[in-house]
Write a protein that holds these residues in place. Structure first.
Motif, PDB file in Angstrom:
ATOM      1  N   SER A  30      -1.062 -12.064   4.920  1.00  0.00           N
ATOM      2  CA  SER A  30      -2.271 -11.485   5.489  1.00  0.00           C
ATOM      3  C   SER A  30      -2.194  -9.961   5.613  1.00  0.00           C
ATOM      4  CB  SER A  30      -2.570 -12.101   6.852  1.00  0.00           C
ATOM      5  OG  SER A  30      -1.487 -11.896   7.738  1.00  0.00           O
ATOM      6  N   ILE A  51     -10.135  -9.336  -2.929  1.00  0.00           N
ATOM      7  CA  ILE A  51     -10.533  -9.852  -1.628  1.00  0.00           C
ATOM      8  C   ILE A  51      -9.658  -9.210  -0.569  1.00  0.00           C
ATOM      9  CG2 ILE A  51      -8.950 -11.839  -1.826  1.00  0.00           C
ATOM     10  CD1 ILE A  51     -11.145 -13.517  -0.429  1.00  0.00           C
ATOM     11  N   ARG A  54      -8.839 -10.855   5.260  1.00  0.00           N
ATOM     12  CA  ARG A  54      -9.468 -11.995   5.929  1.00  0.00           C
ATOM     13  C   ARG A  54     -10.497 -12.704   5.051  1.00  0.00           C
ATOM     14  NH1 ARG A  54     -11.317 -10.870  11.988  1.00  0.00           N
ATOM     15  NH2 ARG A  54     -11.699 -13.095  11.780  1.00  0.00           N
ATOM     16  N   GLY A  55     -10.725 -12.150   3.892  1.00  0.00           N
ATOM     17  CA  GLY A  55     -11.714 -12.761   3.020  1.00  0.00           C
ATOM     18  C   GLY A  55     -13.138 -12.319   3.297  1.00  0.00           C
ATOM     19  N   THR A  58     -15.279  -8.845  -0.588  1.00  0.00           N
ATOM     20  CA  THR A  58     -14.885  -9.146  -1.970  1.00  0.00           C
ATOM     21  C   THR A  58     -15.525  -8.140  -2.925  1.00  0.00           C
ATOM     22  OG1 THR A  58     -16.722 -10.701  -2.219  1.00  0.00           O
ATOM     23  CG2 THR A  58     -14.592 -11.621  -1.543  1.00  0.00           C
ATOM     24  N   ALA A  71     -11.171 -16.387  -3.456  1.00  0.00           N
ATOM     25  CA  ALA A  71     -11.020 -16.871  -2.089  1.00  0.00           C
ATOM     26  C   ALA A  71      -9.532 -16.863  -1.752  1.00  0.00           C
ATOM     27  CB  ALA A  71     -11.605 -18.272  -1.945  1.00  0.00           C
ATOM     28  N   ARG A  72      -9.233 -16.927  -0.481  1.00  0.00           N
ATOM     29  CA  ARG A  72      -7.833 -16.971  -0.077  1.00  0.00           C
ATOM     30  C   ARG A  72      -7.663 -17.907   1.096  1.00  0.00           C
ATOM     31  NH1 ARG A  72      -6.077 -11.109   1.199  1.00  0.00           N
ATOM     32  NH2 ARG A  72      -4.152 -12.120   1.958  1.00  0.00           N
ATOM     33  N   ASP A  73      -6.456 -18.459   1.203  1.00  0.00           N
ATOM     34  CA  ASP A  73      -6.070 -19.310   2.324  1.00  0.00           C
ATOM     35  C   ASP A  73      -4.787 -18.707   2.890  1.00  0.00           C
ATOM     36  OD1 ASP A  73      -5.143 -21.249   4.059  1.00  0.00           O
ATOM     37  OD2 ASP A  73      -5.810 -22.907   2.802  1.00  0.00           O
ATOM     38  N   ASN A  74      -4.907 -17.979   3.965  1.00  0.00           N
ATOM     39  CA  ASN A  74      -3.734 -17.294   4.524  1.00  0.00           C
ATOM     40  C   ASN A  74      -2.710 -18.278   5.087  1.00  0.00           C
ATOM     41  OD1 ASN A  74      -4.774 -14.823   3.784  1.00  0.00           O
ATOM     42  ND2 ASN A  74      -5.519 -14.299   5.822  1.00  0.00           N
ATOM     43  N   VAL A  79      -4.057 -17.247  -3.009  1.00  0.00           N
ATOM     44  CA  VAL A  79      -5.357 -16.727  -3.390  1.00  0.00           C
ATOM     45  C   VAL A  79      -5.825 -17.487  -4.626  1.00  0.00           C
ATOM     46  CG1 VAL A  79      -4.377 -14.848  -4.794  1.00  0.00           C
ATOM     47  CG2 VAL A  79      -6.696 -14.636  -3.863  1.00  0.00           C
TER      48      VAL A  79
END
Length: 125
Positions: A30, A51, A54-55, A58, A71-74, A79
């Protein structure tokens, strides 16, 4: 030191979708803005999408707007690049990159601090 590993590339026909993933390790995910770039044979590496940490912000290359989504998933340190309606001109090696400035998104290649090894995407007509 951050390590980035891309996956999800392949050979597909025009019009289909593909999702690329980039898994990060060795750092605080992050803390980075993330970007996707691509390089076709004989061409310069070009920006695709970026991105922020925190998304919430973009940025896209004009030619992929409306077709690609980043998109991302911390929680998963990952990503993604969702690519829809693929075209033969999307054929390239796709690279993810990390920028140690988490808030700002940039298309400037030199701003990115770490790079993955790339994954090949080939779109046939």
């Amino acid at each position: 030191q951050v390590q980035l590993v891309e996956s999800g590339g392949g050979l597909v026909q025009a019009g289909v979708s593909l999702r690329l993933s980039c898994a990060a390790s060795g750092g605080t995910f992050s803390s980075y803005a993330m970007g996707w770039f691509r390089q076709a044979p004989g061409a310069e590496r070009e920006f695709v999408a970026a991105i922020n940490w925190r998304g919430g912000s973009t940025l896209y290359q004009e030619s992929v707007k409306g077709r690609f989504s980043i998109a991302r998933d911390n929680a998963k340190n990952t990503v993604y690049l969702q690519m829809n309606s693929l075209k033969p001109e999307d054929t390239a090696v796709y690279y993810c990159a990390a920028d140690y400035k988490p808030i700002v998104v940039t298309r400037t290649r030199s701003e990115y601090d770490y790079w993955g090894q790339g994954t090949q995407v080939t779109v046939s007509s």
